[in-house]
Design a protein around this motif. Sequence first.
Motif, PDB file in Angstrom:
ATOM      1  N   TYR A  46      -4.935   1.100  -6.845  1.00 47.67           N
ATOM      2  CA  TYR A  46      -6.336   0.843  -6.490  1.00 47.67           C
ATOM      3  C   TYR A  46      -6.680  -0.632  -6.679  1.00 47.67           C
ATOM      4  CZ  TYR A  46      -7.324   5.811  -5.915  1.00 47.67           C
ATOM      5  OH  TYR A  46      -7.329   7.105  -5.463  1.00 47.67           O
ATOM      6  N   ARG A  80      -5.476  -2.231  -3.584  1.00 46.07           N
ATOM      7  CA  ARG A  80      -6.371  -1.936  -2.458  1.00 46.07           C
ATOM      8  C   ARG A  80      -7.731  -2.626  -2.595  1.00 46.07           C
ATOM      9  NH1 ARG A  80      -5.510   4.609  -1.479  1.00 46.07           N
ATOM     10  NH2 ARG A  80      -3.220   4.560  -1.299  1.00 46.07           N
ATOM     11  N   GLY A  81      -7.963  -3.259  -3.744  1.00 51.88           N
ATOM     12  CA  GLY A  81      -9.245  -3.926  -3.958  1.00 51.88           C
ATOM     13  C   GLY A  81     -10.353  -2.986  -4.372  1.00 51.88           C
ATOM     14  N   ASP A  82      -9.983  -1.761  -4.771  1.00 48.49           N
ATOM     15  CA  ASP A  82     -10.987  -0.772  -5.200  1.00 48.49           C
ATOM     16  C   ASP A  82     -11.084  -0.814  -6.729  1.00 48.49           C
ATOM     17  OD1 ASP A  82     -12.658   1.403  -5.618  1.00 48.49           O
ATOM     18  OD2 ASP A  82     -11.765   2.575  -3.989  1.00 48.49           O
ATOM     19  N   LYS A  83     -11.793  -1.802  -7.206  1.00 46.87           N
ATOM     20  CA  LYS A  83     -11.913  -2.051  -8.644  1.00 46.87           C
ATOM     21  C   LYS A  83     -12.487  -0.857  -9.393  1.00 46.87           C
ATOM     22  CE  LYS A  83     -14.789  -4.942 -11.670  1.00 46.87           C
ATOM     23  NZ  LYS A  83     -15.715  -6.091 -11.691  1.00 46.87           N
ATOM     24  N   GLN A  84     -13.508  -0.212  -8.845  1.00 51.97           N
ATOM     25  CA  GLN A  84     -14.175   0.880  -9.551  1.00 51.97           C
ATOM     26  C   GLN A  84     -13.245   2.074  -9.763  1.00 51.97           C
ATOM     27  OE1 GLN A  84     -17.041   0.489 -11.097  1.00 51.97           O
ATOM     28  NE2 GLN A  84     -16.974  -1.595 -10.251  1.00 51.97           N
ATOM     29  N   LYS A  85     -12.493   2.442  -8.741  1.00 45.59           N
ATOM     30  CA  LYS A  85     -11.557   3.556  -8.901  1.00 45.59           C
ATOM     31  C   LYS A  85     -10.470   3.216  -9.916  1.00 45.59           C
ATOM     32  CE  LYS A  85     -11.942   6.136  -4.566  1.00 45.59           C
ATOM     33  NZ  LYS A  85     -11.240   6.611  -3.346  1.00 45.59           N
ATOM     34  N   ALA A  86     -10.007   1.982  -9.869  1.00 40.14           N
ATOM     35  CA  ALA A  86      -8.977   1.551 -10.816  1.00 40.14           C
ATOM     36  C   ALA A  86      -9.494   1.659 -12.250  1.00 40.14           C
ATOM     37  CB  ALA A  86      -8.549   0.115 -10.515  1.00 40.14           C
ATOM     38  N   HIS A 105     -12.009   3.405 -13.369  1.00 40.09           N
ATOM     39  CA  HIS A 105     -12.318   4.793 -13.714  1.00 40.09           C
ATOM     40  C   HIS A 105     -11.058   5.508 -14.208  1.00 40.09           C
ATOM     41  CE1 HIS A 105     -14.159   8.743 -13.633  1.00 40.09           C
ATOM     42  NE2 HIS A 105     -13.200   9.177 -12.829  1.00 40.09           N
ATOM     43  N   ARG A 123       0.864  -1.185   0.000  1.00 38.47           N
ATOM     44  CA  ARG A 123       0.000   0.000   0.000  1.00 38.47           C
ATOM     45  C   ARG A 123       0.900   1.233   0.000  1.00 38.47           C
ATOM     46  NH1 ARG A 123      -5.470   0.546   1.462  1.00 38.47           N
ATOM     47  NH2 ARG A 123      -6.075   2.710   1.904  1.00 38.47           N
ATOM     48  N   ALA A 143      -7.667  -5.957 -12.415  1.00 39.41           N
ATOM     49  CA  ALA A 143      -8.818  -5.425 -11.671  1.00 39.41           C
ATOM     50  C   ALA A 143     -10.060  -6.289 -11.879  1.00 39.41           C
ATOM     51  CB  ALA A 143      -9.097  -3.984 -12.083  1.00 39.41           C
TER      52      ALA A 143
END
Length: 369
Positions: A296, A299-305, A307, A281, A329
């Motif tokens: 991202y 971090r497991g934040d697929k949507q931000k990645a 985007h 991280r 992702a």
Amino acid sequence: MFEKERASQLLDQKKWTGPTTLDEEFMRQLANTPDQYSFEDVLLIVKQLMPNEVVPLMNVYAASVKKLDHVQDAFEYATLHEQIDLLERLISVHELDDLLSEWVAVYRLVYNLMGKRITNEDGVEAARKLYEQVQNPLMKIRAEYIEINESYKIGNLRNVNIIEKKIRQFFKKIDPSFIKSALATRLSLLIGILKFYHQGCFKEGENYFLAVAVNEASSDSTLSSTYHGLAHVSLVNNEKEKCFAYLEKSIELADKAKLYDYKNRLENEYFPFVQNYFGERIDLNNVVLEEQAHQYVVRGDKQKALHLIEQLERKGRGTPYTLYYKGKATKDMATLLRAIKSFAKESDLFRITLIEKEINRLIYGEVKR
């Protein structure tokens, strides 16, 4: 303690009788002391005595030498350490010297390429012509290196095995000198890059990188690239701590060599890439958008990645990397295979290997990288 002992041993070996603190006036005097030290001896002594002043002191020495073999070495020193003003001066001072006509011709081409006065493509053609024209074995191999290096820059990957064999034959004919050592480090780095990144011969590439790292003629800029390569070797071998240490060394050397653009990319693109690869991280300040997207994913934040990747693609900045990160992702095999195909167009076997590991992880549930 080790460095002090090493310095003392070197000074004893070279029978150094000069001061332990050097200045420009002393370097001018030393340049006119015939037959006492070779150019390479002087460089090694300055590195040990004044490690933070090597380039300014050696610039004075190189500009002041008059002995033929020292002047010849000075041309390569100026090039290796990217001292374009010194190189221009050497060309100007020695251009009418018949004994240096081949050196002046070859290094004028180097000067024009360093200053971007000609294109890489023109550099390839000019180097080929010079190779046919010059007779000195050192200048032949120097012209050969220019052709290989400029060809690589424009994406023309020559057969590295043929290059390797030809260069070994050349070096057998050449007596020891600074220029031979400097050419060895340049060629070792280039062959290491070709073998590691474009042939997938990771161990052979590592051996060439290590040869550069122990060559005393290596410049800080050359070493910075070398430690970057060794970091990628460690990445392939899943050696995280060693990988990070090598990259930190690469950044330190880039700063020392005043390669500020390269240092910025190391800090904000290349280092974040390996941190992301190892699942670390990281702080996103100043990190390039591609590696922000990669973070991202970590971090497991697929949507931000996704985007961020879509933003890059809309701006025409879609790359094999964005495909790779999109595939990570979404865990989509087809996208990862498209990324492999994109990297294959660049003959980038190193990154293809990383994606193949990601695919294996998806298929077999492997957690190791």
